[in-house]
Design an enzyme around this catalytic site. Sequence first.
Site, PDB file in Angstrom:
ATOM      1  N   SER A 124       1.051  -1.146  -0.079  1.00 16.19           N
ATOM      2  CA  SER A 124      -0.174   0.294   0.243  1.00 16.19           C
ATOM      3  C   SER A 124       0.693   1.533   0.201  1.00 16.19           C
ATOM      4  O   SER A 124       2.075   1.261   0.600  1.00 16.19           O
ATOM      5  CB  SER A 124      -0.494   0.118   0.925  1.00 16.19           C
ATOM      6  OG  SER A 124      -1.687   1.270   1.164  1.00 16.19           O
ATOM      7  N   TYR A 147      -2.392   0.143  10.874  1.00 14.55           N
ATOM      8  CA  TYR A 147      -2.585  -1.173   9.043  1.00 14.55           C
ATOM      9  C   TYR A 147      -1.219  -0.621   8.435  1.00 14.55           C
ATOM     10  O   TYR A 147      -0.929  -2.064   7.102  1.00 14.55           O
ATOM     11  CB  TYR A 147      -3.654   0.265   8.154  1.00 14.55           C
ATOM     12  CG  TYR A 147      -4.116  -0.441   6.940  1.00 14.55           C
ATOM     13  CD1 TYR A 147      -4.218  -2.023   6.477  1.00 14.55           C
ATOM     14  CD2 TYR A 147      -3.414   0.161   6.270  1.00 14.55           C
ATOM     15  CE1 TYR A 147      -4.244  -2.111   4.745  1.00 14.55           C
ATOM     16  CE2 TYR A 147      -3.397   0.204   4.408  1.00 14.55           C
ATOM     17  CZ  TYR A 147      -4.419  -0.664   4.228  1.00 14.55           C
ATOM     18  OH  TYR A 147      -4.013  -1.859   2.808  1.00 14.55           O
ATOM     19  N   LYS A 186     -17.979  -1.970   1.078  1.00 13.45           N
ATOM     20  CA  LYS A 186     -17.213  -1.465   2.554  1.00 13.45           C
ATOM     21  C   LYS A 186     -17.051  -0.580   3.116  1.00 13.45           C
ATOM     22  O   LYS A 186     -16.505  -0.385   3.933  1.00 13.45           O
ATOM     23  CB  LYS A 186     -15.262  -0.681   1.170  1.00 13.45           C
ATOM     24  CG  LYS A 186     -14.565  -2.095   0.670  1.00 13.45           C
ATOM     25  CD  LYS A 186     -13.029  -1.431   0.121  1.00 13.45           C
ATOM     26  CE  LYS A 186     -12.064  -0.877   1.264  1.00 13.45           C
ATOM     27  NZ  LYS A 186     -11.362  -0.606   0.256  1.00 13.45           N
TER      28      LYS A 186
HETATM   29  N1  LIG Z   1      -8.463   0.060  -2.392  1.00 11.81           N
HETATM   30  C1  LIG Z   1      -7.685   0.991  -1.584  1.00 11.81           C
HETATM   31  O1  LIG Z   1      -7.278   1.759  -2.824  1.00 11.81           O
HETATM   32  C2  LIG Z   1      -6.086   0.285  -1.618  1.00 11.81           C
HETATM   33  C3  LIG Z   1      -4.738   0.792  -1.201  1.00 11.81           C
HETATM   34  C4  LIG Z   1      -3.807   0.314  -0.926  1.00 11.81           C
HETATM   35  C5  LIG Z   1      -4.222  -1.108  -0.816  1.00 11.81           C
HETATM   36  N2  LIG Z   1      -4.785  -2.183  -0.533  1.00 11.81           N
HETATM   37  C6  LIG Z   1      -5.052  -2.894  -0.298  1.00 11.81           C
HETATM   38  O2  LIG Z   1      -5.544  -4.049  -1.751  1.00 11.81           O
HETATM   39  C7  LIG Z   1      -6.163  -5.882  -1.356  1.00 11.81           C
HETATM   40  C8  LIG Z   1      -6.910  -5.235  -1.348  1.00 11.81           C
HETATM   41  O3  LIG Z   1      -8.224  -4.113  -0.502  1.00 11.81           O
HETATM   42  P1  LIG Z   1     -10.037  -3.714  -1.125  1.00 11.81           P
HETATM   43  O4  LIG Z   1     -10.231  -2.354  -1.459  1.00 11.81           O
HETATM   44  O5  LIG Z   1     -10.777  -5.001  -2.066  1.00 11.81           O
HETATM   45  O6  LIG Z   1     -10.258  -4.442  -0.033  1.00 11.81           O
HETATM   46  P2  LIG Z   1     -11.960  -4.956   0.666  1.00 11.81           P
HETATM   47  O7  LIG Z   1     -11.913  -5.002   1.844  1.00 11.81           O
HETATM   48  O8  LIG Z   1     -12.696  -5.464   0.430  1.00 11.81           O
HETATM   49  O9  LIG Z   1     -11.474  -6.449  -0.146  1.00 11.81           O
HETATM   50  C9  LIG Z   1      -9.953  -7.250   1.326  1.00 11.81           C
HETATM   51  C10 LIG Z   1     -11.076  -8.786   1.094  1.00 11.81           C
HETATM   52  O10 LIG Z   1     -10.100  -9.210   1.901  1.00 11.81           O
HETATM   53  C11 LIG Z   1     -10.918 -10.682   2.827  1.00 11.81           C
HETATM   54  N3  LIG Z   1      -9.951 -10.837   4.295  1.00 11.81           N
HETATM   55  C12 LIG Z   1      -9.465  -9.485   5.171  1.00 11.81           C
HETATM   56  N4  LIG Z   1      -8.301 -10.194   5.873  1.00 11.81           N
HETATM   57  C13 LIG Z   1      -8.863 -11.867   5.567  1.00 11.81           C
HETATM   58  C14 LIG Z   1      -8.894 -13.018   5.728  1.00 11.81           C
HETATM   59  N5  LIG Z   1      -7.505 -13.172   7.480  1.00 11.81           N
HETATM   60  N6  LIG Z   1      -8.348 -13.987   5.291  1.00 11.81           N
HETATM   61  C15 LIG Z   1      -9.535 -14.156   4.217  1.00 11.81           C
HETATM   62  N7  LIG Z   1     -10.421 -12.932   4.143  1.00 11.81           N
HETATM   63  C16 LIG Z   1      -9.543 -11.709   4.367  1.00 11.81           C
HETATM   64  C17 LIG Z   1     -11.934  -9.418   3.502  1.00 11.81           C
HETATM   65  O11 LIG Z   1     -13.464 -10.030   3.515  1.00 11.81           O
HETATM   66  C18 LIG Z   1     -12.462  -8.668   1.470  1.00 11.81           C
HETATM   67  O12 LIG Z   1     -12.779  -9.410   0.614  1.00 11.81           O
HETATM   68  C19 LIG Z   1      -6.478  -4.727   0.553  1.00 11.81           C
HETATM   69  O13 LIG Z   1      -4.535  -5.896   0.378  1.00 11.81           O
HETATM   70  C20 LIG Z   1      -5.595  -3.604   0.316  1.00 11.81           C
HETATM   71  O14 LIG Z   1      -4.953  -3.442   1.896  1.00 11.81           O
HETATM   72  C21 LIG Z   1      -5.975  -1.124  -1.424  1.00 11.81           C
END
Ligand SMILES: NC(=O)c1ccc[n+]([C@@H]2O[C@H](COP(=O)([O-])OP(=O)(O)OC[C@H]3O[C@@H](n4cnc5c(N)ncnc54)[C@H](O)[C@@H]3O)[C@@H](O)[C@H]2O)c1
Length: 314
Positions: A124, A147, A186
């Site tokens: 991230s 985080y 979310k």
């Molecule tokens: N959306 C953004 O702007 C952004 C920015 C930087 C990094 N990220 C990273 O991208 C990835 C996806 O993020 P997102 O925005 O799609 O979020 P999101 O919350 O929609 O997706 C995360 C998914 O992981 C699942 N999850 C979490 N912990 C788990 C576990 N221990 N076991 C099984 N499933 C688990 C959740 O149920 C969810 O479906 C993440 O790693 C996040 O940190 C996202």
Amino acid sequence: MPASDSSSLKLLVTGGAGFIGSNVTLALQERYPDAQLTVIDDFRSGDFKNLRGYRGDFVAQNLAALDWHAQFGDEKFHAIFHLASITDTTNHDQFEQVHDNVESFRRLLKFAQPSESRIVYASSAATYGAANGVNSEADEAAPANVYAFSKAIMDNLARRAAAEQPSWKIVGLRYFNVYGPREAHKGMPASMILHLSRQMKEGKRPRVFKHGEQKRDFVYVKDIVQGTLRALETQESGIYNLGSGQARSFNELIAILNDSLGTDFEPEYFDNPHAHYQNHTEADLTNARRSLGYEPQFSLEAGVTDYMRWLYPA
Ligand SMILES: NC(=O)c1ccc[n+]([C@@H]2O[C@H](COP(=O)([O-])OP(=O)(O)OC[C@H]3O[C@@H](n4cnc5c(N)ncnc54)[C@H](O)[C@@H]3O)[C@@H](O)[C@H]2O)c1
């Protein structure tokens, strides 16, 4: 990887019920229609509705406790896209954030190491902390919340594993501020673009911190999918920024939303309660361009227009 014969291709996506994970899963299914796809997710923030049209397998398990060998034996995946994570950056439970995010990754690496399944995982831009200006991968991690700390530890584990076993490809992607279809589940942690558009659709003035001049590298999820799939091809392990490469202010964003929604709202400014706030994020894309061949296709104007059409069909 050629898309023509994908029948022997085994791909796994963790966090596939989530925002970016579901977009990546559906794009993989489209590109490799015959591949065997598996999603792992425990639904802590994801939603099955994001996977409408998905034809693959689904394992509902918590990755922080998953016994990979009991679940999959010695199965070799060509690639594992690790997107699962606690994504609510305002969850300050230090044990839960670090335990669940880091132990999930450690277990996954341990399973993938003997077969050298390619790993593409989500890091991230939060790892850059409150540093202002253009963020490049050489900058030291400066996590401002737990985080971001958990993501910085994942980067450390990935660097160490790749250095110990150079033939094993591990690619980390530092996503910036992602927005787009399939993020609504979310709730509060969804993008400001979703929240501001909803306020405006309800006839309210969009609310942002004083005075709307903070800048973000907002990146459309379709570009994030493009960059994430490109990580299947790269010959080097590494950690790369994935953003739009442009910093745009909240005031500019509101003007673009007004154009897109046909509204004419003035922003409503309120005090920023956060002491450590990122006033400017901007991805240096030099390395992503060179090593992944990544090139964002969506300006903020184009991405917001595409997204608003999806969110609010005429
Ligand atoms: N959306 C953004 O702007 C952004 C920015 C930087 C990094 N990220 C990273 O991208 C990835 C996806 O993020 P997102 O925005 O799609 O979020 P999101 O919350 O929609 O997706 C995360 C998914 O992981 C699942 N999850 C979490 N912990 C788990 C576990 N221990 N076991 C099984 N499933 C688990 C959740 O149920 C969810 O479906 C993440 O790693 C996040 O940190 C996202």
